[in-house]
Design a protein around this motif. Structure first.
Motif, PDB file in Angstrom:
ATOM      1  N   ILE A   7       0.865  -1.176   0.000  1.00  0.00           N
ATOM      2  CA  ILE A   7       0.000   0.000   0.000  1.00  0.00           C
ATOM      3  C   ILE A   7       0.901   1.226   0.000  1.00  0.00           C
ATOM      4  O   ILE A   7       1.644   1.453   0.954  1.00  0.00           O
ATOM      5  N   ASN A   8       0.866   1.969  -1.073  1.00  0.00           N
ATOM      6  CA  ASN A   8       1.707   3.170  -1.195  1.00  0.00           C
ATOM      7  C   ASN A   8       3.170   2.859  -0.873  1.00  0.00           C
ATOM      8  O   ASN A   8       3.858   3.614  -0.191  1.00  0.00           O
ATOM      9  N   GLY A   9       3.612   1.698  -1.363  1.00  0.00           N
ATOM     10  CA  GLY A   9       5.011   1.318  -1.207  1.00  0.00           C
ATOM     11  C   GLY A   9       5.340   0.632   0.100  1.00  0.00           C
ATOM     12  O   GLY A   9       6.487   0.206   0.291  1.00  0.00           O
ATOM     13  N   ARG A  27     -10.166   2.335   4.099  1.00  0.00           N
ATOM     14  CA  ARG A  27     -10.683   3.398   4.965  1.00  0.00           C
ATOM     15  C   ARG A  27     -10.816   2.959   6.433  1.00  0.00           C
ATOM     16  O   ARG A  27     -10.371   3.678   7.336  1.00  0.00           O
ATOM     17  N   ASP A  28     -11.429   1.793   6.646  1.00  0.00           N
ATOM     18  CA  ASP A  28     -11.807   1.430   8.008  1.00  0.00           C
ATOM     19  C   ASP A  28     -10.684   0.725   8.766  1.00  0.00           C
ATOM     20  O   ASP A  28     -10.597   0.830   9.988  1.00  0.00           O
ATOM     21  N   ILE A  29      -9.850  -0.008   8.040  1.00  0.00           N
ATOM     22  CA  ILE A  29      -8.778  -0.745   8.723  1.00  0.00           C
ATOM     23  C   ILE A  29      -7.461   0.013   8.657  1.00  0.00           C
ATOM     24  O   ILE A  29      -6.748   0.123   9.650  1.00  0.00           O
ATOM     25  N   LEU A  30      -7.147   0.589   7.493  1.00  0.00           N
ATOM     26  CA  LEU A  30      -5.865   1.294   7.359  1.00  0.00           C
ATOM     27  C   LEU A  30      -5.985   2.798   7.566  1.00  0.00           C
ATOM     28  O   LEU A  30      -4.982   3.507   7.547  1.00  0.00           O
ATOM     29  N   ALA A  31      -7.199   3.305   7.759  1.00  0.00           N
ATOM     30  CA  ALA A  31      -7.440   4.737   8.003  1.00  0.00           C
ATOM     31  C   ALA A  31      -6.961   5.613   6.852  1.00  0.00           C
ATOM     32  O   ALA A  31      -6.577   6.769   7.055  1.00  0.00           O
ATOM     33  N   GLY A  34      -8.593   9.217   2.400  1.00  0.00           N
ATOM     34  CA  GLY A  34      -8.626  10.019   1.178  1.00  0.00           C
ATOM     35  C   GLY A  34      -9.431   9.346   0.089  1.00  0.00           C
ATOM     36  O   GLY A  34      -9.944  10.009  -0.817  1.00  0.00           O
ATOM     37  N   THR A  35      -9.542   8.043   0.151  1.00  0.00           N
ATOM     38  CA  THR A  35     -10.391   7.294  -0.780  1.00  0.00           C
ATOM     39  C   THR A  35     -11.829   7.427  -0.309  1.00  0.00           C
ATOM     40  O   THR A  35     -12.162   7.042   0.812  1.00  0.00           O
ATOM     41  N   GLN A  36     -12.665   8.009  -1.166  1.00  0.00           N
ATOM     42  CA  GLN A  36     -14.033   8.339  -0.743  1.00  0.00           C
ATOM     43  C   GLN A  36     -15.032   7.272  -1.167  1.00  0.00           C
ATOM     44  O   GLN A  36     -14.772   6.498  -2.097  1.00  0.00           O
ATOM     45  N   ILE A  37     -16.169   7.270  -0.491  1.00  0.00           N
ATOM     46  CA  ILE A  37     -17.291   6.415  -0.890  1.00  0.00           C
ATOM     47  C   ILE A  37     -18.438   7.336  -1.289  1.00  0.00           C
ATOM     48  O   ILE A  37     -18.990   8.047  -0.446  1.00  0.00           O
ATOM     49  N   THR A  72      -2.046   1.991  -4.913  1.00  0.00           N
ATOM     50  CA  THR A  72      -1.698   3.395  -4.651  1.00  0.00           C
ATOM     51  C   THR A  72      -2.979   4.160  -4.377  1.00  0.00           C
ATOM     52  O   THR A  72      -3.922   4.116  -5.175  1.00  0.00           O
ATOM     53  N   THR A  73      -3.001   4.831  -3.250  1.00  0.00           N
ATOM     54  CA  THR A  73      -4.123   5.715  -2.915  1.00  0.00           C
ATOM     55  C   THR A  73      -3.633   7.157  -3.011  1.00  0.00           C
ATOM     56  O   THR A  73      -2.445   7.413  -3.196  1.00  0.00           O
ATOM     57  N   VAL A  74      -4.553   8.092  -2.840  1.00  0.00           N
ATOM     58  CA  VAL A  74      -4.162   9.502  -2.931  1.00  0.00           C
ATOM     59  C   VAL A  74      -3.098   9.845  -1.889  1.00  0.00           C
ATOM     60  O   VAL A  74      -2.254  10.717  -2.130  1.00  0.00           O
ATOM     61  N   GLU A  75      -3.103   9.139  -0.770  1.00  0.00           N
ATOM     62  CA  GLU A  75      -2.087   9.419   0.254  1.00  0.00           C
ATOM     63  C   GLU A  75      -0.684   9.079  -0.230  1.00  0.00           C
ATOM     64  O   GLU A  75       0.304   9.549   0.340  1.00  0.00           O
ATOM     65  N   GLY A  76      -0.583   8.247  -1.282  1.00  0.00           N
ATOM     66  CA  GLY A  76       0.724   7.834  -1.775  1.00  0.00           C
ATOM     67  C   GLY A  76       1.276   8.720  -2.880  1.00  0.00           C
ATOM     68  O   GLY A  76       2.368   8.469  -3.384  1.00  0.00           O
TER      69      GLY A  76
END
Ligand code: FES
Ligand code: FES
Length: 177
Positions: A7-9, A27-31, A34-37, A72-76
């Motif tokens: 996850i993001n490297g 979202r719920d486990i890794l907090a 930034g990934t929206q629903i 990769t999420t927006v946080e990455g």
């Protein structure tokens, strides 16, 4: 089930229920919120992430399906505090209003630009047609993707290109002048 995901490297090992969706894992486990629903039905694209570089709607993927793969999420996008060109582009072109769609728009744009480095406005609109912006900020989103394409194509270490020049070039391309 036990899964191992990048996850993001960062390598992540976790026990997840087989029914857990990727978006809820993020979202719920890794907090990684930034990934929206937006819809939970694969319609809006707000939950878009990159799976091995490909844009996927994470509400349509089970967490167990990404075992052994890279997300990769927006946080990455800015791991060292320097904005990714697509983030700069959305900022420079004012391609956000409420911002709810922005993470998904940016990640979908990155996947698109990786295969279409010099896109037309029409190609951008088609590529982002699975991402809905409730604020209808599409005109500036298209400008932002053009801005990012030119920034990413600029020679490394070259002089920065101003947003005005980039947008003027985009307009010239579109108008064929
Ligand atoms: S929340 Fe996944 S597409 Fe809308
Ligand atoms: S900026 Fe508000 S949903 Fe797109």
């Amino acid at each position: 089930m036990r899964i191992s995901v990048g996850i993001n490297g960062q390598p992540i090992d976790a026990d997840v229920e087989p029914r857990l969706l990727l978006v809820h894992f993020l979202r719920d486990i890794l907090a990684l919120t930034g990934t929206q629903i937006g819809c939970d039905t694969t319609s809006c694209g707000a939950c878009t992430v990159l799976l091995d570089g490909m844009a996927v709607k994470s509400c349509g993927v089970f967490a167990v399906q990404v075992d052994g793969r890279e997300i990769t999420t927006v946080e990455g996008l800015a791991p060292h505090g320097h904005l990714h060109p697509i983030q700069e582009a959305f900022k420079e072109c004012h391609a956000v209003q409420c911002g709810f769609c922005t993470a998904g728009m940016m990640l979908a744009s990155i996947a698109f630009l990786s295969h279409h480095p010099d896109p037309s406005d029409e190609e951008i609109r088609w590529a982002l047609s699975g991402n809905l912006c409730r604020c209808t900020g599409y005109a500036n989103i298209v400008k932002a993707v053009q801005w990012a394409a030119r920034r990413m194509a600029a020679p490394a270490g070259g002089a920065p290109t101003g947003v005005a020049a980039i947008l003027a070039a985009a307009t010239r391309d579109r108008d064929g002048s």
